[in-house]
Enzyme design. Structure first.
Site, PDB file in Angstrom:
ATOM      1  N   GLY A  20      13.536  20.851   2.030  1.00  0.00           N
ATOM      2  CA  GLY A  20      13.573  19.317   2.263  1.00  0.00           C
ATOM      3  C   GLY A  20      12.181  18.587   1.342  1.00  0.00           C
ATOM      4  N   GLY A  48       1.837   6.930  -0.866  1.00  0.00           N
ATOM      5  CA  GLY A  48       2.010   7.129   0.701  1.00  0.00           C
ATOM      6  C   GLY A  48       1.196   6.744   1.458  1.00  0.00           C
ATOM      7  N   GLU A  50       0.666  -1.262  -0.126  1.00  0.00           N
ATOM      8  CA  GLU A  50      -0.122   0.046   0.187  1.00  0.00           C
ATOM      9  C   GLU A  50       0.673   1.410   0.032  1.00  0.00           C
ATOM     10  OE1 GLU A  50      -2.850   1.723  -0.613  1.00  0.00           O
ATOM     11  OE2 GLU A  50      -4.056   0.104   0.344  1.00  0.00           O
ATOM     12  N   LYS A  53       5.355   4.226  -9.960  1.00  0.00           N
ATOM     13  CA  LYS A  53       4.097   4.094  -9.524  1.00  0.00           C
ATOM     14  C   LYS A  53       3.026   3.962 -10.449  1.00  0.00           C
ATOM     15  CE  LYS A  53       5.592   6.937  -5.790  1.00  0.00           C
ATOM     16  NZ  LYS A  53       5.869   8.544  -5.228  1.00  0.00           N
TER      17      LYS A  53
END
Lengths: 437, 437
Positions: A190, A137, A132, A208
């Site tokens: 970041g 995410g 998953e 993906k």
């Protein structure tokens, strides 16, 4: 429900980075609650990492750390692979399944590259392979595709599945930044890695896309089946032109299953500002699904980050532990179809093309003739007096010419653009973007 | 995977209305593909209905129709209950599970009323009870809550789970319509039933809130635990005031789990126009989830209609058939917690209150004093010269006074509003809406 606390389900964790440490913390701190949800005790029995001496978390018993990944794979009931990358992940995951362990992984590259082989190994050994966290995410997408939509036919999917590029495009749109500046900002904050190549060139999204197409269409799609374009050639002018037309540019993973076959592509595209995907901002991800009976569906959430990704990993661990407690692990990913891959030239789309030109009489006529000669009809033209900022040879006489085509095939479009580039008044590199209807 | 086409998994369908007929069609027309996904043949063996003579579909073998629901429940492996309502659904679902069949249902009222009893029956007989279609139509929400979020803690959820009221509020907002006119339009266009009470008074949403709270918080929540307000008292003025403040009014199901306990409520509320739920238009549904590790998630799609609901039903049938093929039906809904229900006065919220007043000196001071005396502080006031259109005694001297409070508890707010209503210059019925932060 049988409680069997003398014989807990043993979980082995491979990797203790950002996602690994959050996963370990949840498995340790919420152990009792998670065990109750499973109906049987679960226990983190080991954490494989390269340098145990470098790992120091107050909630982590140092004795759990090990460098012997193989031994951990052999004694765990569930192996959670968070090494990332192809090796040693592939070897260890295979070893785990051959030893009878089910595997939970967040490793998109591994699945997009060796998925078919790994699914076969899982089926051969009667174990499960859950992932998953590998797409989107924290966003539940694998379970919805596997179970909720198991009675429907997914016709196409669009995904914003890379937070770095979505953040960069968002900053370019809201702040009017150039790509390079937006990338630098994303790195400072970041949202982008020091080496951002995998994100900005579309490879992360392509991984993906392969996984989503496999699940949605019940056929194997791997990374090499996916064509990918990144966002490095998007300029502030492209964004401005999009905004003026009430559109936004998004890097999309586009998965389709139609009469020409199955396809998975990654490219930046113009979408209408009222489309639900247009309001997916910053590092959020979203996946838009069109299924024959269900119609339009969208899933939205945090596509990356330690805690959100760990949420998806631990969800898989609980689901898998329930299967083990119920004695029903086994073949659950029937890729029962062997669908053809759509040929590249089967994909028709509308395109927005921007040329930089030396302004002189007859330019528009000459360019229009090239498109017409190649059989591409034009939907709209916008010749803008604002010169491009990016042309080093700018001398005050350069202009931008932007054309939007009707549906045409990509190969013909590329050939036409090349022909136009050969005209003597055309300079610089043209920008080519798809326009979603 | 073992193929067992001599011994297909038998599916019995109860009801052949809008959802039932779409479900039957998918099960018949896609039988081969669905069987491949299961790994074993599935077969629709009967359709129970009241008057077989009234049923005529070209794709449906008339011999499948039966009035003997009991016999069908006894011989099916999976019973798909689409009768709706409490009886005979409850009796038949119970009979089916006692006979060893697993049950798939879209019946929200049944689950919200008798859920705990039905979950116990399923567990006692080692069968499954699936109900993806009962909440949010085609939107996968049950599987995400059961599996994907099984490793996380859902802290709160907001849902737009009633398409009728969302359509009406949307029309009021975009067309400036009054509630009665918008309701009539919705009825004419098939978005509202002839008797719209269950939708507009919030009961439909309350049923779904009970089911979602049960799944999200792992504790039993039934309809009588849910407080519900509908949208019948929302006026065009409320909508105008919301729009002026860049907010929209949505009928929300609000499920929370905090230190005061578990709560599930349905009420119309003001939300910011930039909130993802604000852009859920027409008859679409969406569910917004906040989980501790995953952060914010949203699921969006068609919440009703024959085909979308049938998609969710057939998805459950395939999932359940896989369990039967793998021999692992059984207890899968551990409501392992017995959490207290939050007391009603524990819910603090900000409120927008609109009074109709006879304009004379000292009015604002008097109203403000009532709020102050009850310990409620005021965040903003807007005294509008536009008189209400709805006051039958309008003589040119009426005004609207709108106050937005800081967080306070509902009981105190209601007492204060009652006190203000007692002031001699206040007329009509005040409007009270929650404001979501």
């Amino acid at each position: 429900m049988a409680s069997d606390n003398e014989n807990p389900i043993r979980i082995g964790l491979l990797g203790i980075g950002t996602v690994g440490s959050e996963t370990a913390r949840l498995l340790i701190e919420d152990c009792e609650e998670l065990s109750a949800r499973v109906g049987r005790a679960i226990e983190l029995v080991g954490v494989a990492c390269r340098n145990p001496d470098d790992v120091d978390f107050p909630w982590l018993d140092h004795g759990l750390l090990t460098t012997d990944t193989e031994a951990l794979c052999r004694r765990a009931d569930i192996v959670v692979e968070l090494f990332g990358g192809l090796e040693p992940a592939r070897t260890m995951v295979t070893l785990a399944m051959e030893s009878g362990a089910s595997v939970v992984t967040a490793n998109k590259a591994l699945l997009a590259t060796y998925g078919p082989e790994l699914y076969r190994t899982a089926a051969a050994h009667g174990v499960d392979l859950y992932f998953e966290a590998a797409v989107g995410g924290a966003i539940p997408i694998v379970h919805p595709l596997r179970e909720s939509l198991a009675g429907d036919r997914v016709e196409w999917m669009l995904g914003i599945v890379n937070g770095t590029t979505n953040y960069i495009l968002d900053q370019m749109t809201t702040e009017g930044l150039d790509f390079d500046v937006a990338l630098k900002q994303a790195q400072e904050q970041g949202y982008a890695e020091a080496d951002p190549t995998g994100d900005i060139e579309g490879e992360d999204a392509a991984n993906k896309a392969a996984i989503m197409a496999t699940l949605a269409f019940h056929t194997n799609v791997v990374l090499r089946d996916v064509t990918a374009e990144g966002i490095t050639s998007i300029t502030a002018e492209d964004i401005e032109a999009a905004t003026a037309e009430h559109k936004v540019i998004k890097l999309l993973a586009v998965m389709e299953n139609d009469e020409s076959g199955v396809s998975a592509r990654v490219y930046p595209a113009l979408i209408d500002e009222r489309h639900p995907l247009a309001s997916v901002h910053g590092s959020f991800n979203a996946i838009f699904i069109h299924a024959r009976a269900a119609g339009d569906l969208m899933f939205y959430g945090r596509g990356a980050g330690g805690a959100p990704t760990a949420s998806a990993v631990v969800g898989d661990v609980v689901t898998e532990a329930r299967h083990i407690a119920q004695g029903c692990t086994g073949p659950s990913i029937p890729m029962y179809l062997d669908l053809p891959k759509a040929p590249l030239d089967a994909a028709k789309a509308a395109f927005a093309v921007r040329f930089v030109i030396h302004d002189k009489p007859g330019v528009l006529a000459a360019i229009a003739r090239e498109f017409s000669d190649h059989g591409i009809s034009i939907n709209g033209v916008n010749q803008d007096l604002t010169p491009t900022r990016h042309d080093p040879g700018y001398s005050g006489e350069l202009q931008q010419l932007r054309l939007v085509t009707h549906q045409c095939d990509e190969q013909t479009l590329r050939t036409t653009v090349k022909a136009v580039q050969g005209l003597d008044f055309v300079t610089g590199t043209p920008s080519v973007l798809r326009v979603l209807a």
